[in-house]
Design a protein around this motif. Structure first.
Motif, mmCIF file in Angstrom:
data_model
loop_
_atom_site.group_PDB
_atom_site.id
_atom_site.type_symbol
_atom_site.label_atom_id
_atom_site.label_comp_id
_atom_site.label_asym_id
_atom_site.label_seq_id
_atom_site.Cartn_x
_atom_site.Cartn_y
_atom_site.Cartn_z
ATOM 1 N N LYS A 97 1.993 8.889 -6.770
ATOM 2 C CA LYS A 97 2.408 10.284 -6.633
ATOM 3 C C LYS A 97 3.516 10.600 -7.641
ATOM 4 C CE LYS A 97 1.520 11.378 -1.739
ATOM 5 N NZ LYS A 97 2.204 11.786 -0.486
ATOM 6 N N GLU A 102 1.139 3.968 -3.172
ATOM 7 C CA GLU A 102 0.786 5.385 -2.994
ATOM 8 C C GLU A 102 1.921 6.289 -3.464
ATOM 9 O OE1 GLU A 102 -0.237 5.812 1.088
ATOM 10 O OE2 GLU A 102 -2.257 4.963 0.858
ATOM 11 N N ARG A 103 3.158 5.946 -3.077
ATOM 12 C CA ARG A 103 4.298 6.757 -3.496
ATOM 13 C C ARG A 103 4.486 6.689 -5.008
ATOM 14 N NH1 ARG A 103 9.520 4.060 -2.207
ATOM 15 N NH2 ARG A 103 9.143 3.295 -4.313
ATOM 16 N N THR A 130 0.830 -1.210 0.000
ATOM 17 C CA THR A 130 0.000 0.000 0.000
ATOM 18 C C THR A 130 0.859 1.252 0.000
ATOM 19 O OG1 THR A 130 -1.770 -1.146 1.177
ATOM 20 C CG2 THR A 130 -1.785 1.263 1.244
ATOM 21 N N LYS A 131 1.888 1.251 0.864
ATOM 22 C CA LYS A 131 2.764 2.417 0.975
ATOM 23 C C LYS A 131 3.504 2.680 -0.342
ATOM 24 C CE LYS A 131 5.656 2.024 4.282
ATOM 25 N NZ LYS A 131 6.823 1.890 5.193
#
Length: 324
Positions: A99, A95-96, A91-92
């Protein structure tokens, strides 16, 4: 194009890769955030369980989140692991990565506009050739824009995306913090691109409910309950109640904040339920609050139109009977 200032990832860093080839030793991948340089997920690092079919674990062309085990910058070897990645890690990293992809899209668009601002539209004086790399390729201009804008903002704000989000409301604060502020014409293209790509767009959300009341209050009770639901609106989340066909009603809204809209629709349902039950009626949720597509909205419009036509036919028949 690499998304980050460093040319190679660090050990223990989570990275997004795309599988290129599956071999006996493991899977060859390209690191999407690091200019597609090659890495390998060793067979022993694919899964914690016994591997019966490698094709079920990993497929060519699919994106995977992996963690960096070793980096040999001289030989260009990068060893990666899939089995050491937790669901939270995925998930982390996703997300990055999203972005970074958004930033890359913005920066690439600005780089593509540099030649047109320089030459085609007759504003050569606005952006000096030496500032933008002159006749350099778009890739070279893109890297220069990263070096002068994205990476310095990333150092200050944690990620260029977060800086760009802040620039929606405070562009002067954000871009004045750069060691070398962009030329006005470059800044103009950048700010307009950020506004277009990052300004939240309204989304349609809807909840479907069945509302009935067989007490003497009847229709008046239903109207009162629906008004109580609409009263849960605020400026950011205006709620409208509509009849589809008795006993089906829809609560709908347009909002930029999905979670706030869902919360408001849930409050509206609670208010309607409380009000109708006080009047001896009942409410059944047929579809919980959710974002809906254009297709779903068209289906609803057709259903409402069909119900309206059927009601009109019934009314017409009654008129004929009366005439007889």
């Amino acid at each position: 194009m690499r998304y980050y200032e460093q040319r190679y990832p660090e050990v223990d860093e989570l990275v997004m890769v795309q599988v290129r080839q599956i071999a006996e030793m493991g899977a060859y991948v390209k690191l999407l955030e690091y200019d597609n340089i090659e890495g390998m997920i060793l067979l022993s690092e694919l899964s914690r369980r016994r591997i019966r079919s490698i094709q079920k674990l990993i497929r060519v062309g699919r994106n995977e989140v992996v963690v960096v085990l070793r980096v040999d910058k001289e030989k260009g070897y990068i060893d990666l692991s899939k089995r050491r990645v937790s669901p939270e890690d995925i998930t982390k990293c996703e997300e990055r990565y999203m972005k970074s992809k958004t930033v890359a899209s913005i920066m690439r668009h600005v780089a593509s506009k540099v030649p047109s601002v320089n030459g085609e539209e007759g504003h050569e004086e606005d952006i000096p050739d030496e500032t933008l790399g002159g006749g350099a390729s778009e890739e070279a201009r893109l890297e220069q824009l990263y070096e002068e804008i994205a990476w310095p903002l990333g150092r200050k704000y944690g990620h260029p995306y977060d800086a760009f989000k802040l620039a929606l409301t405070e562009p002067d604060v954000v871009f004045s913090s750069l060691p070398s502020p962009p030329q006005p014409a470059v800044l103009s293209v950048l700010v307009s691109t950020i506004a277009r790509r990052l300004t939240p767009q309204p989304i349609k959300l809807r909840a479907d409910i069945e509302l009935t009341c067989y007490t003497p209050a009847g229709i008046d009770a239903i109207k009162k309950a629906l008004r109580a639901g609409e009263a849960q609106s605020n400026e950011a989340v205006p709620i409208k109640a509509k009849l589809v066909a008795p006993p089906l009603y829809v609560l709908s809204t347009n909002a930029t904040d999905k979670y706030a809209a869902v919360d408001r629709l849930e409050r509206a349902i609670e208010s309607i339920q409380s009000t109708i039950e006080d009047q001896g009626g009942s409410l059944v949720v047929k579809m919980k609050p959710k974002a809906v597509s254009e297709t779903e909205e068209q289906d609803l419009a057709q259903l409402m139109a069909k119900a309206g036509a059927e009601n009109a036919e019934v009314s017409g028949d009654e008129d004929e009977e009366e005439a007889l």
